[in-house]
Design an enzyme around this catalytic site. Structure first.
Site, PDB file in Angstrom:
ATOM      1  N   TYR A   1       0.937  -1.247  -0.111  1.00  0.00           N
ATOM      2  CA  TYR A   1       0.046  -0.052   0.108  1.00  0.00           C
ATOM      3  C   TYR A   1       0.820   1.285   0.082  1.00  0.00           C
ATOM      4  O   TYR A   1       0.340   2.429  -0.382  1.00  0.00           O
ATOM      5  CB  TYR A   1      -0.952   0.137   1.263  1.00  0.00           C
ATOM      6  CG  TYR A   1      -2.355  -0.875   0.941  1.00  0.00           C
ATOM      7  CD1 TYR A   1      -3.091  -0.504  -0.262  1.00  0.00           C
ATOM      8  CD2 TYR A   1      -2.472  -2.034   1.836  1.00  0.00           C
ATOM      9  CE1 TYR A   1      -4.280  -1.253  -0.298  1.00  0.00           C
ATOM     10  CE2 TYR A   1      -3.737  -2.662   1.660  1.00  0.00           C
ATOM     11  CZ  TYR A   1      -4.524  -2.154   0.338  1.00  0.00           C
ATOM     12  OH  TYR A   1      -5.469  -2.949   0.073  1.00  0.00           O
TER      13      TYR A   1
ATOM     14  N   GLU B   1      -4.767 -29.023  13.204  1.00  0.00           N
ATOM     15  CA  GLU B   1      -5.203 -28.215  12.050  1.00  0.00           C
ATOM     16  C   GLU B   1      -6.449 -28.167  12.009  1.00  0.00           C
ATOM     17  O   GLU B   1      -7.215 -29.076  12.143  1.00  0.00           O
ATOM     18  CB  GLU B   1      -4.399 -28.925  10.837  1.00  0.00           C
ATOM     19  CG  GLU B   1      -5.006 -28.179   9.500  1.00  0.00           C
ATOM     20  CD  GLU B   1      -6.123 -29.034   8.933  1.00  0.00           C
ATOM     21  OE1 GLU B   1      -7.081 -28.557   8.391  1.00  0.00           O
ATOM     22  OE2 GLU B   1      -6.100 -30.459   9.090  1.00  0.00           O
TER      23      GLU B   1
ATOM     24  N   ASP C   1      -6.578 -33.112   9.138  1.00  0.00           N
ATOM     25  CA  ASP C   1      -7.809 -33.913   8.598  1.00  0.00           C
ATOM     26  C   ASP C   1      -7.205 -35.005   7.582  1.00  0.00           C
ATOM     27  O   ASP C   1      -6.058 -34.859   7.091  1.00  0.00           O
ATOM     28  CB  ASP C   1      -8.592 -32.941   7.830  1.00  0.00           C
ATOM     29  CG  ASP C   1      -9.654 -32.011   8.887  1.00  0.00           C
ATOM     30  OD1 ASP C   1      -9.983 -32.427   9.814  1.00  0.00           O
ATOM     31  OD2 ASP C   1     -10.172 -31.001   8.119  1.00  0.00           O
TER      32      ASP C   1
END
Length: 345
Positions: free
Chosen positions: A30, A116, A176
């Site tokens: 920015y 996670e 997972d």
């Protein structure tokens, strides 16, 4: 154009260092949005500068916005501020952004558990992390629990690396049973391709995969409704990961589990274990898995990083030599972001 971008970023970095200030990559973007045109341009410039100067991003005073969380039997100081998790091990703290200022680490924990979960059902805490906090898992098991909330950012990975160096504790990872979970596991263990130059400060080759495994579905008698079919994107990602030659060389057991997932054609989330009971994960699954790992001494990923070969999706091998970069090798890294490669924040 690229030279102009690099020089502008170097000038900003020089200013940060001279004024002893810190800024994020987004802050840098920015400052000159019309010149940089896109955030990825700044990201690449920062990576190139790190390779050119053979340093880490934090040496440039460029920091990430912290996403990681920690709880458990741990006490430390960060820039004079005291973090005392041991008074109430189930209380959650943000992982410090300025990890290089963390000191006086004290712990009586027996191990570190990394979990996670992508953003899900909870507004602030991740689902599995929240379940462990609610069940006062750390109180009962005397451990430290960390989450990177999906793909881990740099402060989370540096903080985990620092804890391992200072405390020399076993580190377990629970993800997972899907391609994204496996990719997150390997990011902790091996590092990310995009930040290969910084891997020795970020990777945790000692990490042990605790689960969830494809075989856990039958082993723990989960309902059929808990299984989800692998999508075409899941299959493509899994096939790409199987091409990573170091999996077969360094962690063949992990690769076999990944192959099993692909052959079965299904996946499931860690939360599926709550089909038995709300606290099944914290009271039975994790403790039994850790006990099993201690008995079997499941191998960790002790990888020789000096000449890692990455196999791209189009099967053309690319020699990374990524953990011993030279200034003249900058062109090899510039723009290197193959499909299916590791993620990094």
């Amino acid at each position: 154009m690229l030279t102009d971008v690099l020089l502008r970023v170097l000038l900003i970095v020089q200013q940060l260092l001279q004024e002893n200030k810190h800024g994020s990559k987004r802050d840098i973007y920015y400052m000159h949005p019309s010149v940089f045109s896109d955030q990825s341009v700044v990201d690449q410039a920062i990576n190139d500068i790190c390779i050119l100067l053979q340093c880490s991003r934090h040496n440039l005073n460029v920091v990430s916005v912290g996403n990681g969380l920690v709880m458990g039997w741990l006490r430390f100081l960060e820039a004079g501020r005291k973090f005392d998790c041991m008074n109430c091990p189930s209380n959650v703290h943000l992982i410090p952004v300025h990890v290089d200022e963390v000191k006086d680490i004290v712990s009586v924990a027996k191990y570190i558990l990394v979990v996670e979960k992508e953003s899900g059902y909870f507004e602030f805490l991740e689902a599995v992390f929240q379940r462990l906090a609610n069940d006062r898992f750390c109180n009962a098991n005397r451990c430290i629990v960390i989450t990177g909330r999906g793909y881990p950012d740099i402060p989370t990975r540096r903080f985990l690396r620092l804890l391992l160096e200072k405390l020399a504790l076993p580190v377990y990872c629970l993800v997972d049973c899907d391609p994204y979970g496996f990719d997150i596991l390997t990011t902790y263990c091996f590092g990310s391709m995009q930040m290969a130059y910084d891997a020795k400060f970020l990777r945790v080759p000692e990490i042990r995969w605790l689960g969830a495994f494809p075989s856990d579905f039958e082993k723990y008698g989960l309902p059929q409704q808990c299984l989800l079919p692998l999508t075409p994107e899941d299959k493509r990602r899994t096939e790409t990961m199987l091409l990573r030659c170091y999996l077969q060389r360094e962690v063949p057991q992990w690769r076999l589990e990944l192959e099993s997932m692909l052959l079965r054609g299904v996946k499931f989330e860690i939360e599926a274990l709550t089909a038995h009971s709300l606290s099944f994960l914290s009271e039975q699954y994790i403790p039994s898995k850790i006990l099993d790992r201690k008995r079997r001494k499941f191998p960790t990923c002790l990888l020789n990083f000096s000449s890692l070969i990455y196999i791209s999706p189009n099967s053309r091998p690319m020699s990374c030599e990524m953990f011993a970069p030279k200034t003249s090798s900058m062109s090899r890294f510039s723009g290197f972001s193959p499909a299916g490669s590791f993620q990094s924040k």
